[in-house]
Design an enzyme around this catalytic site. Structure first.
Site, PDB file in Angstrom:
ATOM      1  N   TYR A  26      18.618   4.312  -4.389  1.00  0.00           N
ATOM      2  CA  TYR A  26      17.160   3.900  -5.387  1.00  0.00           C
ATOM      3  C   TYR A  26      17.254   2.773  -6.448  1.00  0.00           C
ATOM      4  CZ  TYR A  26      13.783   5.192  -8.631  1.00  0.00           C
ATOM      5  OH  TYR A  26      12.755   5.050  -9.241  1.00  0.00           O
ATOM      6  N   PHE A  33     -12.265 -12.248  -5.221  1.00  0.00           N
ATOM      7  CA  PHE A  33     -12.046 -11.695  -4.111  1.00  0.00           C
ATOM      8  C   PHE A  33     -12.186 -10.082  -4.481  1.00  0.00           C
ATOM      9  CE2 PHE A  33      -8.978  -8.875  -1.334  1.00  0.00           C
ATOM     10  CZ  PHE A  33      -9.469  -9.733  -0.019  1.00  0.00           C
ATOM     11  N   THR A  34     -12.152  -8.947  -3.496  1.00  0.00           N
ATOM     12  CA  THR A  34     -12.609  -7.673  -3.610  1.00  0.00           C
ATOM     13  C   THR A  34     -11.806  -7.099  -4.608  1.00  0.00           C
ATOM     14  OG1 THR A  34     -11.970  -6.713  -1.793  1.00  0.00           O
ATOM     15  CG2 THR A  34     -14.150  -7.796  -1.861  1.00  0.00           C
ATOM     16  N   ASP A  66      -2.864 -16.718  -5.734  1.00  0.00           N
ATOM     17  CA  ASP A  66      -2.667 -15.443  -5.537  1.00  0.00           C
ATOM     18  C   ASP A  66      -2.460 -16.141  -3.803  1.00  0.00           C
ATOM     19  OD1 ASP A  66      -3.328 -13.601  -3.222  1.00  0.00           O
ATOM     20  OD2 ASP A  66      -5.011 -13.381  -3.755  1.00  0.00           O
ATOM     21  N   LYS A 123       0.331 -10.737   4.634  1.00  0.00           N
ATOM     22  CA  LYS A 123      -0.551 -11.574   5.449  1.00  0.00           C
ATOM     23  C   LYS A 123       0.980 -12.910   6.129  1.00  0.00           C
ATOM     24  CE  LYS A 123      -4.229 -10.115   3.332  1.00  0.00           C
ATOM     25  NZ  LYS A 123      -4.188  -8.225   2.875  1.00  0.00           N
ATOM     26  N   ARG A 172     -18.147  -9.405   5.201  1.00  0.00           N
ATOM     27  CA  ARG A 172     -18.187  -9.686   3.498  1.00  0.00           C
ATOM     28  C   ARG A 172     -19.342 -10.568   3.397  1.00  0.00           C
ATOM     29  NH1 ARG A 172     -12.818  -9.049   1.944  1.00  0.00           N
ATOM     30  NH2 ARG A 172     -13.964  -6.614   2.058  1.00  0.00           N
ATOM     31  N   PHE A 217     -17.090  -1.100   0.108  1.00  0.00           N
ATOM     32  CA  PHE A 217     -17.412  -2.014   1.567  1.00  0.00           C
ATOM     33  C   PHE A 217     -15.813  -0.416   2.557  1.00  0.00           C
ATOM     34  CE2 PHE A 217     -12.960  -3.760   1.692  1.00  0.00           C
ATOM     35  CZ  PHE A 217     -13.042  -4.560   0.056  1.00  0.00           C
TER      36      PHE A 217
HETATM   37  N1  PM9 Z   1      -6.851  -8.981   1.780  1.00  0.00           N
HETATM   38  C1  PM9 Z   1      -8.526  -8.320   3.878  1.00  0.00           C
HETATM   39  O1  PM9 Z   1      -8.498  -8.106   4.725  1.00  0.00           O
HETATM   40  C2  PM9 Z   1      -6.837  -6.594   2.699  1.00  0.00           C
HETATM   41  C3  PM9 Z   1      -8.041  -5.592   2.120  1.00  0.00           C
HETATM   42  S1  PM9 Z   1      -9.269  -5.769   1.180  1.00  0.00           S
HETATM   43  C4  PM9 Z   1     -10.102  -5.661   2.612  1.00  0.00           C
HETATM   44  O2  PM9 Z   1      -8.233  -9.798   3.995  1.00  0.00           O
HETATM   45  C5  PM9 Z   1      -5.994 -11.813  -1.145  1.00  0.00           C
HETATM   46  C6  PM9 Z   1      -6.394 -12.966  -0.916  1.00  0.00           C
HETATM   47  C7  PM9 Z   1      -6.158 -10.386  -0.260  1.00  0.00           C
HETATM   48  C8  PM9 Z   1      -5.550  -8.964  -0.192  1.00  0.00           C
HETATM   49  C9  PM9 Z   1      -6.627  -8.454   1.042  1.00  0.00           C
HETATM   50  C10 PM9 Z   1      -5.337  -9.063  -1.300  1.00  0.00           C
HETATM   51  C11 PM9 Z   1      -5.122  -7.605  -1.791  1.00  0.00           C
HETATM   52  C12 PM9 Z   1      -4.845  -9.673  -2.409  1.00  0.00           C
HETATM   53  N2  PM9 Z   1      -5.166 -10.973  -2.281  1.00  0.00           N
HETATM   54  O3  PM9 Z   1      -4.594  -5.464   0.884  1.00  0.00           O
HETATM   55  O4  PM9 Z   1      -3.625  -4.553  -1.325  1.00  0.00           O
HETATM   56  O5  PM9 Z   1      -7.164 -10.549   1.209  1.00  0.00           O
HETATM   57  O6  PM9 Z   1      -1.688  -5.882  -0.085  1.00  0.00           O
HETATM   58  O7  PM9 Z   1      -3.548  -7.103  -0.806  1.00  0.00           O
HETATM   59  C13 PM9 Z   1      -7.057  -7.885   2.805  1.00  0.00           C
HETATM   60  P1  PM9 Z   1      -3.738  -6.084  -0.739  1.00  0.00           P
END
Ligand code: PM9
Length: 462
Positions: free
Chosen positions: A77, A129-130, A220, A263, A387, A454
């Site tokens: 833990y 970004f979303t 980011d 990523k 997008r 989306f």
């Molecule tokens: N990006 C992508 O497919 C996954 C879900 S949103 C459609 O591009 C950036 C630049 C991203 C991103 C996620 C996140 C969030 C932050 N910044 O999905 O929560 O491209 O790990 O990261 C997606 P998490």
């Protein structure tokens, strides 16, 4: 006469050890699946997808070195050894002394937005970004786009379309005052603009502007390795630097970073926040125990942190990143040979179709990019992501749809997963949809969730 060799190819610096079968389906089957999914590719069952280019997020193939590390997971833990291995590599590769793990990127966005933003603040950034904007808004902030105009022109071949326009930033600072701007939110590269990079020169200019005005600068760094690759390719003075050197140099200009490890880090889950600011670190380290888990695991298993630590070592390998981006370039160039409208220059993680030019007979409110994504799925079983207007959501004050200039469909390449033959099949499907484009009708939205619509919105055919 025999053809002469004009140039030599590259190939991936790895070979396949384990395979995962994928299902091929009929067009009738896919039309039914699309209808059941409300014509939203996020709502399809993965087993009904042939080639899955929805996202490069958490869809990567790990190496044998990473899988071996998974067996060394220390699931204590508190104080897991894998946490310390990960911390060591974050210090070594990103250059930040402090770090807090989170289960994925948006959890790190949640923490940093809550820590830095007060209600009524403004957060300038290079295109929204979303999930990033959602957390900034939930913390009471307003996102302001200060990206250069070229980013909104799909055919403009500016090499660094992710750059910030310092004049736009300065205008905002003059309008609202630096005290209302807790930080500049930079993404490098810019996902929503087509995976477009930011130059080191722009980062340096931003740093000096931010320092002069007492504003923090956060990055980011989710796909920062791809940005480093483009700097090496396109920016004078960086040709002979390694990807690792460029990544570290990029990070040296920021107060901190947040990262979706799903990523660049070549894993299936994970995220983190890293900083040189002790106060922010202490706040994040305390808050993470409320929202994620203890500060030495942040919602992750020990084995996941080990896979991340080892992924960091692999992600800056030049031959690897060259083959990743080379695969996307191969795909984009094939589409361009057939005059398929795509965003240029070709990005780092995906090829983006320009739905406005692909389906010019559809109005934006008929969801051209959403329509195109589902048409390609019905044609071949290849899954992509909208997008455009659906992703852009609604204005938080007026409640009206945001009408983004870019209306795109993203074909995203998971890392180390698909072959050139998969790309060929995808490209052929896009060409065949293009040949029949005039018959395509748009969609209407019949269900809209409150946040990040989306992911879960449903549509009917017009
Ligand atoms: N990006 C992508 O497919 C996954 C879900 S949103 C459609 O591009 C950036 C630049 C991203 C991103 C996620 C996140 C969030 C932050 N910044 O999905 O929560 O491209 O790990 O990261 C997606 P998490």
């Amino acid at each position: 006469m025999a053809k002469k060799l004009t140039c030599k190819s590259w190939a991936e610096p790895f070979k396949v050890k384990v395979v995962e079968p994928i299902k091929m389906t009929t067009k009738t089957y896919r039309e039914k699946a699309a209808k059941e999914a409300g014509y939203n590719t996020f709502l399809l069952k993965s087993e009904d997808v042939y080639i899955d280019l929805l996202t490069d997020s958490g869809t990567n193939a790990m190496s044998d070195y990473q899988w071996a590390g998974m067996m060394l997971g220390d699931e204590a833990y508190a104080g897991s050894r894998n946490f310390y291995n990960l911390w060591d590599n974050i210090k070594k590769y990103y250059g930040f002394p402090y770090f807090v793990p989170t289960h994925q990127g948006r959890a790190a966005e949640h923490l940093i937005s809550k820590i830095l933003i007060k209600p009524g603040d403004y957060i300038p950034g290079n295109m929204y970004f979303t999930t990033t904007r959602q957390h900034q808004e939930l913390a009471g902030g307003t996102f302001v786009d200060v990206i250069i105009d070229e980013a909104n022109e799909p055919q403009n071949t500016h090499p660094f379309k992710g750059n910030v326009d310092l004049n736009k930033l300065d205008k905002l600072v003059k309008e609202v005052g630096a005290k209302k701007i807790p930080y500049i939110s930079l993404a490098a590269p810019v996902n929503m603009a087509g995976g477009q990079p930011v130059s080191m020169a722009n980062i340096i200019e931003l740093e000096s502007y931010a320092k002069k005005h007492g504003i923090k600068l956060w990055l980011d760094a989710t796909r920062a390795v791809e940005n480093a690759y483009f700097i090496k390719q396109r920016e004078k003075g960086y040709e002979d630097k390694t990807i690792a050197q460029i990544l570290k140099e990029m990070c040296s200009h920021f107060d901190g970073i947040w990262v979706s490890a799903k990523k660049d880090l070549l894993v299936n889950i994970g995220g983190f926040l890293a900083t040189r600011n002790k106060h922010v670190y202490e706040e994040a380290r305390n808050m993470v125990v409320v929202y994620e888990g203890l500060h030495t695991y942040g919602g992750l298993a020990g084995r996941d942190m080990e896979a991340m630590a080892r992924g960091i070592e692999e992600m800056t390998n030049y031959d690897y990143i060259r083959s990743r981006i080379g695969q996307i370039e191969y795909f984009g160039k094939k589409l361009m040979e057939y005059n398929i409208p795509i965003v240029q220059p070709i990005g780092g993680h995906a090829v983006f179709l320009d739905a406005k030019r692909f389906l010019p007979h559809l109005k934006q409110i008929e969801f051209p990019a959403q329509t195109l994504a589902i048409e390609v799925y019905m044609d071949s079983g290849v899954r992509a992501m909208e997008r455009g207007i659906v992703s852009a959501g609604r204005n938080k004050v007026t409640g009206e749809h945001n009408y983004p200039k870019l209306e795109l469909v993203r074909f995203t390449l998971p890392r180390r997963v698909y072959t050139q033959a998969h790309i060929d099949v995808t490209f052929e499907s896009i060409v065949s949809v293009y040949e029949n484009r005039k018959k395509i009708k748009g969609l209407k939205m019949v269900y809209e969730p409150k946040y990040l619509r989306f992911f879960q919105a449903r549509f009917d055919r017009l």
